[in-house]
Design a protein around this motif. Structure first.
Motif, mmCIF file in Angstrom:
data_model
loop_
_atom_site.group_PDB
_atom_site.id
_atom_site.type_symbol
_atom_site.label_atom_id
_atom_site.label_comp_id
_atom_site.label_asym_id
_atom_site.label_seq_id
_atom_site.Cartn_x
_atom_site.Cartn_y
_atom_site.Cartn_z
ATOM 1 N N LYS A 151 0.845 -1.203 0.000
ATOM 2 C CA LYS A 151 0.000 0.000 0.000
ATOM 3 C C LYS A 151 0.885 1.260 0.000
ATOM 4 O O LYS A 151 0.626 2.208 -0.730
ATOM 5 N N LYS A 154 2.393 1.712 -3.404
ATOM 6 C CA LYS A 154 1.391 2.216 -4.347
ATOM 7 C C LYS A 154 1.181 3.719 -4.148
ATOM 8 O O LYS A 154 1.116 4.480 -5.106
ATOM 9 N N ASP A 155 1.103 4.158 -2.870
ATOM 10 C CA ASP A 155 0.916 5.584 -2.576
ATOM 11 C C ASP A 155 2.093 6.402 -3.106
ATOM 12 O O ASP A 155 1.910 7.471 -3.686
ATOM 13 N N HIS A 157 4.141 5.535 -5.536
ATOM 14 C CA HIS A 157 4.080 5.502 -6.998
ATOM 15 C C HIS A 157 3.103 6.556 -7.502
ATOM 16 O O HIS A 157 3.382 7.281 -8.457
ATOM 17 N N GLU A 158 1.975 6.685 -6.830
ATOM 18 C CA GLU A 158 0.947 7.645 -7.223
ATOM 19 C C GLU A 158 1.477 9.082 -7.120
ATOM 20 O O GLU A 158 1.191 9.919 -7.957
ATOM 21 N N GLU A 159 2.310 9.319 -6.066
ATOM 22 C CA GLU A 159 2.870 10.657 -5.861
ATOM 23 C C GLU A 159 3.920 10.990 -6.912
ATOM 24 O O GLU A 159 3.993 12.115 -7.394
ATOM 25 N N TYR A 163 2.129 10.655 -15.002
ATOM 26 C CA TYR A 163 1.174 10.005 -15.897
ATOM 27 C C TYR A 163 0.922 10.798 -17.181
ATOM 28 O O TYR A 163 0.237 10.336 -18.080
#
Ligand SMILES: CC(C)(COP(=O)(O)OP(=O)(O)OC[C@H]1O[C@@H](n2cnc3c(N)ncnc32)[C@H](O)[C@@H]1OP(=O)(O)O)[C@@H](O)C(=O)NCCC(=O)NCCS
Length: 181
Positions: A151, A154-155, A157-159, A163
């Motif tokens: 988790k 993933k957080d 990676h999102e930051e 994209y």
């Protein structure tokens, strides 16, 4: 302050309920939303029992609907604490449905809820440490450590992930989408 420790068994909760026609969805099976509300209740009961405090749901980490549940089946939901942090607990929940005429039991759902203990003012409270008494409990604890790490990854990676980059948009070509931006 010395932390108290409690066994996983001390957190065990089990509820059984007969599935009524009023719980069905449009296809005549038991509505997933109804099962979710039972899961939330049992997660709350399990976490409150273990921590000795009021608890709130921080996240519903995984809900796997494995098999449909039919009207007339006796659903039994079992929960126990799988992991404790400082104020958080991961509750593992297993749902089984029994055909009460034949006695046949099927495993219908496995879920993991993160609950946080609170005091009366709404501050997060330290929860007891967990005594792991067998290999199943050790395995579940390790699975939670892994889940928390995934988790966090993933957080992060999102930051960090761009994209909007050409490379990122190019990589979308293999998916079932049409880019119209
Ligand atoms: C969940 C909540 C208590 C976290 O509050 P917070 O101010 O971020 O608290 P903290 O940062 O002190 O975190 C407390 C613990 O919760 C954990 N936590 C917070 N958000 C989390 C999340 N989304 N998923 C999993 N764990 C989470 C933290 O890791 C921490 O764990 P630890 O104490 O074991 O180390 C807060 O966001 C809240 O009250 N949310 C609403 C809860 C609610 O109304 N639930 C019902 C939904 S209908």
């Amino acid at each position: 302050m010395n932390r108290t420790f409690k066994t996983v068994a001390s957190s065990n909760i089990r509820i059984s309920e007969l599935m009524l026609p009023s719980h069905t969805n449009f296809s005549g099976k038991i509505h997933g939303g109804y099962i979710l509300s039972l899961l939330d209740q049992i997660a709350f009961a399990c976490a409150s029992k273990f921590s000795g405090n009021y608890c709130v749901t921080a996240s519903v980490d995984t809900v796997n609907f494995l098999k449909p549940i039919e009207v007339g089946e006796l659903v039994t939901i079992k929960a126990c604490v799988n992991y404790v942090g400082n104020s958080s607990m991961i509750i593992g929940i297993r749902v089984e449905a029994e055909n009460i005429q034949t006695g046949k039991i099927k495993h219908c759902n496995s879920s993991y809820f993160t609950m946080v203990a609170k005091d009366k003012e709404g501050n997060s409270m330290l929860v007891p440490g967990l005594i792991l008494s067998n290999n199943y409990e050790v395995r579940r604890f390790f699975n939670c450590i892994k889940q928390i790490a995934l988790k966090k990854e993933k957080d992060l990676h999102e930051e960090e992930f761009d994209y909007t980059s050409e490379e990122a948009l190019e990589s979308l070509k293999k998916y079932n989408i049409k880019l119209e931006i």
